[in-house]
Scaffold this motif. Sequence first.
Motif, mmCIF file in Angstrom:
data_model
loop_
_atom_site.group_PDB
_atom_site.id
_atom_site.type_symbol
_atom_site.label_atom_id
_atom_site.label_comp_id
_atom_site.label_asym_id
_atom_site.label_seq_id
_atom_site.Cartn_x
_atom_site.Cartn_y
_atom_site.Cartn_z
ATOM 1 N N ASP A 193 2.622 2.878 0.403
ATOM 2 C CA ASP A 193 3.613 2.228 1.246
ATOM 3 C C ASP A 193 5.009 2.594 0.764
ATOM 4 O O ASP A 193 5.336 2.411 -0.408
ATOM 5 C CB ASP A 193 3.430 0.704 1.209
ATOM 6 C CG ASP A 193 4.447 -0.030 2.068
ATOM 7 O OD1 ASP A 193 4.366 0.095 3.305
ATOM 8 O OD2 ASP A 193 5.328 -0.709 1.503
ATOM 9 N N ASP A 194 5.812 3.132 1.671
ATOM 10 C CA ASP A 194 7.216 3.426 1.393
ATOM 11 C C ASP A 194 7.385 4.248 0.110
ATOM 12 O O ASP A 194 8.231 3.946 -0.732
ATOM 13 C CB ASP A 194 8.002 2.113 1.296
ATOM 14 C CG ASP A 194 9.513 2.327 1.369
ATOM 15 O OD1 ASP A 194 9.944 3.350 1.938
ATOM 16 O OD2 ASP A 194 10.260 1.482 0.845
ATOM 17 N N GLY A 195 6.577 5.289 -0.024
ATOM 18 C CA GLY A 195 6.704 6.199 -1.147
ATOM 19 C C GLY A 195 6.124 5.701 -2.447
ATOM 20 O O GLY A 195 6.303 6.334 -3.497
ATOM 21 N N THR A 196 5.407 4.583 -2.423
ATOM 22 C CA THR A 196 4.800 4.016 -3.627
ATOM 23 C C THR A 196 3.290 3.973 -3.480
ATOM 24 O O THR A 196 2.770 3.561 -2.443
ATOM 25 C CB THR A 196 5.337 2.607 -3.906
ATOM 26 O OG1 THR A 196 6.747 2.665 -4.113
ATOM 27 C CG2 THR A 196 4.683 1.997 -5.142
ATOM 28 N N VAL A 197 2.589 4.394 -4.528
ATOM 29 C CA VAL A 197 1.128 4.322 -4.575
ATOM 30 C C VAL A 197 0.738 3.020 -5.268
ATOM 31 O O VAL A 197 1.241 2.698 -6.346
ATOM 32 C CB VAL A 197 0.540 5.511 -5.350
ATOM 33 C CG1 VAL A 197 -0.975 5.362 -5.509
ATOM 34 C CG2 VAL A 197 0.880 6.823 -4.658
ATOM 35 N N TYR A 198 -0.162 2.278 -4.645
ATOM 36 C CA TYR A 198 -0.737 1.058 -5.229
ATOM 37 C C TYR A 198 -2.208 1.343 -5.489
ATOM 38 O O TYR A 198 -2.902 1.909 -4.636
ATOM 39 C CB TYR A 198 -0.577 -0.131 -4.296
ATOM 40 C CG TYR A 198 0.863 -0.508 -4.057
ATOM 41 C CD1 TYR A 198 1.493 -1.485 -4.834
ATOM 42 C CD2 TYR A 198 1.610 0.120 -3.061
ATOM 43 C CE1 TYR A 198 2.822 -1.820 -4.623
ATOM 44 C CE2 TYR A 198 2.941 -0.209 -2.847
ATOM 45 C CZ TYR A 198 3.537 -1.183 -3.628
ATOM 46 O OH TYR A 198 4.862 -1.511 -3.424
ATOM 47 N N LEU A 199 -2.683 0.918 -6.663
ATOM 48 C CA LEU A 199 -4.008 1.325 -7.098
ATOM 49 C C LEU A 199 -4.706 0.185 -7.827
ATOM 50 O O LEU A 199 -4.090 -0.513 -8.631
ATOM 51 C CB LEU A 199 -3.851 2.506 -8.059
ATOM 52 C CG LEU A 199 -5.065 3.366 -8.381
ATOM 53 C CD1 LEU A 199 -5.432 4.224 -7.187
ATOM 54 C CD2 LEU A 199 -4.755 4.257 -9.586
ATOM 55 N N THR A 200 -5.992 -0.026 -7.523
ATOM 56 C CA THR A 200 -6.796 -0.925 -8.353
ATOM 57 C C THR A 200 -7.504 -0.078 -9.405
ATOM 58 O O THR A 200 -8.005 1.012 -9.122
ATOM 59 C CB THR A 200 -7.832 -1.707 -7.529
ATOM 60 O OG1 THR A 200 -8.659 -0.803 -6.788
ATOM 61 C CG2 THR A 200 -7.149 -2.665 -6.563
ATOM 62 N N SER A 201 -7.540 -0.592 -10.618
ATOM 63 C CA SER A 201 -8.122 0.140 -11.734
ATOM 64 C C SER A 201 -8.915 -0.829 -12.597
ATOM 65 O O SER A 201 -8.428 -1.905 -12.940
ATOM 66 C CB SER A 201 -7.017 0.802 -12.567
ATOM 67 O OG SER A 201 -7.555 1.517 -13.655
ATOM 68 N N ASN A 202 -10.134 -0.451 -12.946
ATOM 69 C CA ASN A 202 -11.018 -1.341 -13.712
ATOM 70 C C ASN A 202 -11.534 -0.684 -14.984
ATOM 71 O O ASN A 202 -12.569 -1.064 -15.512
ATOM 72 C CB ASN A 202 -12.188 -1.776 -12.824
ATOM 73 C CG ASN A 202 -11.737 -2.592 -11.632
ATOM 74 O OD1 ASN A 202 -11.356 -3.740 -11.767
ATOM 75 N ND2 ASN A 202 -11.753 -1.982 -10.450
ATOM 76 N N GLY A 203 -10.780 0.286 -15.487
ATOM 77 C CA GLY A 203 -11.225 1.004 -16.666
ATOM 78 C C GLY A 203 -10.773 0.393 -17.970
ATOM 79 O O GLY A 203 -11.098 0.903 -19.035
ATOM 80 N N GLY A 204 -9.978 -0.652 -17.946
ATOM 81 C CA GLY A 204 -9.503 -1.290 -19.165
ATOM 82 C C GLY A 204 -8.077 -1.758 -19.017
ATOM 83 O O GLY A 204 -7.165 -0.969 -19.165
ATOM 84 N N PRO A 205 -7.872 -3.028 -18.682
ATOM 85 C CA PRO A 205 -8.912 -4.021 -18.435
ATOM 86 C C PRO A 205 -9.393 -4.017 -16.990
ATOM 87 O O PRO A 205 -8.856 -3.299 -16.147
ATOM 88 C CB PRO A 205 -8.183 -5.338 -18.735
ATOM 89 C CG PRO A 205 -6.784 -5.069 -18.247
ATOM 90 C CD PRO A 205 -6.516 -3.623 -18.627
ATOM 91 N N LEU A 206 -10.395 -4.846 -16.721
ATOM 92 C CA LEU A 206 -10.812 -5.094 -15.347
ATOM 93 C C LEU A 206 -9.671 -5.764 -14.583
ATOM 94 O O LEU A 206 -8.840 -6.453 -15.163
ATOM 95 C CB LEU A 206 -12.032 -6.020 -15.308
ATOM 96 C CG LEU A 206 -13.387 -5.477 -15.745
ATOM 97 C CD1 LEU A 206 -14.387 -6.613 -15.826
ATOM 98 C CD2 LEU A 206 -13.887 -4.410 -14.793
ATOM 99 N N GLY A 207 -9.671 -5.559 -13.273
ATOM 100 C CA GLY A 207 -8.763 -6.322 -12.423
ATOM 101 C C GLY A 207 -7.307 -5.932 -12.498
ATOM 102 O O GLY A 207 -6.435 -6.723 -12.150
ATOM 103 N N ARG A 208 -7.017 -4.717 -12.902
ATOM 104 C CA ARG A 208 -5.619 -4.292 -13.008
ATOM 105 C C ARG A 208 -5.161 -3.641 -11.701
ATOM 106 O O ARG A 208 -5.884 -2.846 -11.092
ATOM 107 C CB ARG A 208 -5.439 -3.336 -14.166
ATOM 108 C CG ARG A 208 -4.039 -2.747 -14.307
ATOM 109 C CD ARG A 208 -3.742 -2.338 -15.732
ATOM 110 N NE ARG A 208 -3.498 -3.524 -16.566
ATOM 111 C CZ ARG A 208 -3.193 -3.465 -17.867
ATOM 112 N NH1 ARG A 208 -3.126 -2.288 -18.473
ATOM 113 N NH2 ARG A 208 -2.973 -4.573 -18.545
ATOM 114 N N VAL A 209 -3.953 -3.995 -11.265
ATOM 115 C CA VAL A 209 -3.339 -3.383 -10.094
ATOM 116 C C VAL A 209 -2.094 -2.635 -10.572
ATOM 117 O O VAL A 209 -1.201 -3.225 -11.188
ATOM 118 C CB VAL A 209 -2.960 -4.432 -9.033
ATOM 119 C CG1 VAL A 209 -2.357 -3.754 -7.801
ATOM 120 C CG2 VAL A 209 -4.189 -5.254 -8.636
ATOM 121 N N LEU A 210 -2.059 -1.334 -10.300
ATOM 122 C CA LEU A 210 -0.979 -0.466 -10.749
ATOM 123 C C LEU A 210 -0.143 0.007 -9.567
ATOM 124 O O LEU A 210 -0.601 -0.020 -8.420
ATOM 125 C CB LEU A 210 -1.546 0.758 -11.473
ATOM 126 C CG LEU A 210 -2.436 0.512 -12.688
ATOM 127 C CD1 LEU A 210 -3.106 1.808 -13.109
ATOM 128 C CD2 LEU A 210 -1.624 -0.075 -13.828
#
Length: 304
Positions: A193-210
Amino acid sequence: MSIVELPAAVRRGLPALAVALACVGIAAPSATAEPAPGCAPATATTAVPAAVPVLDWSENLGYDRQGNLWVSRLYRNEVQRYDGAGQLTARVPVEYPGAVRLGPDGLMYAVYGDAPTSVVRPGGVVRFDPAAADPRPEIFASGFTMPNGAAFDADGALYVASATGVIRIGRDGAVDAGWSERAKLNANGIAIDDGTVYLTSNGGPLGRVLRFPVTDPERRTVLADLSSALPGVPDFADDLLVDETGAVYVTTLSGQLVRIDRNGQSCRVLASEPMTSAVAVPDRPGELLAGTERGAILRIQLAP
């Protein structure tokens, strides 16, 4: 392997475990705790029921230009088309499908190989004509390990979230190896969105949004870490979307739909069954559809 390192495929076996526990009289934990207070609650009803629970697992959702809903049925190895009345109108064979997205050319793009078998039988992306009576998929890109999420940027490049990182693919199907090498991280759901990548990541820790700029995948910051229903235990963040206000909505294994504002403040708007993905309903502000591990499609009405 610790719980922090659990891949998405292992997580997909947890609903079956919950059913087994229930059969022997052991209840699985329910989602009752909020990551943070403050959101008005949403309401949910069933838009499309699951014909066969779990077998109908609805991994991902997307709309085409005609307003048809496309649903990735992971364990049926197909992507299904539903009309506005919720009637099934087409089936497209796709092996272990993940994200399904409308491309800038009007075609639908579906990730395939969202399973551990992609280690020896690599996954990728297929595309097909959503308006065809009997759509036939063709390979657009391949060679990925457990691809799951997908999103297009404003220029029409496709970004695929996989177990080994985010892969950038040009409109010609060629992988941007230089960009992709800079985005090596555990990746599951993705939105742009608007030039920004939003990502869910569960490799350490679980439940991280980057989040990070499309132009600089190494400049990553943590938007939020999501907690589960169990005190002190992180949740598994699955897919996500960004609404017109810039708020991020994330679906989780514990059955929560979590809203995160631009400042990283999060709150639960819905506690339900384990949800895999969510999509905004076209021309209906405040309304989402969510896929579930059971297979039903939920219609979610957000509070005004």
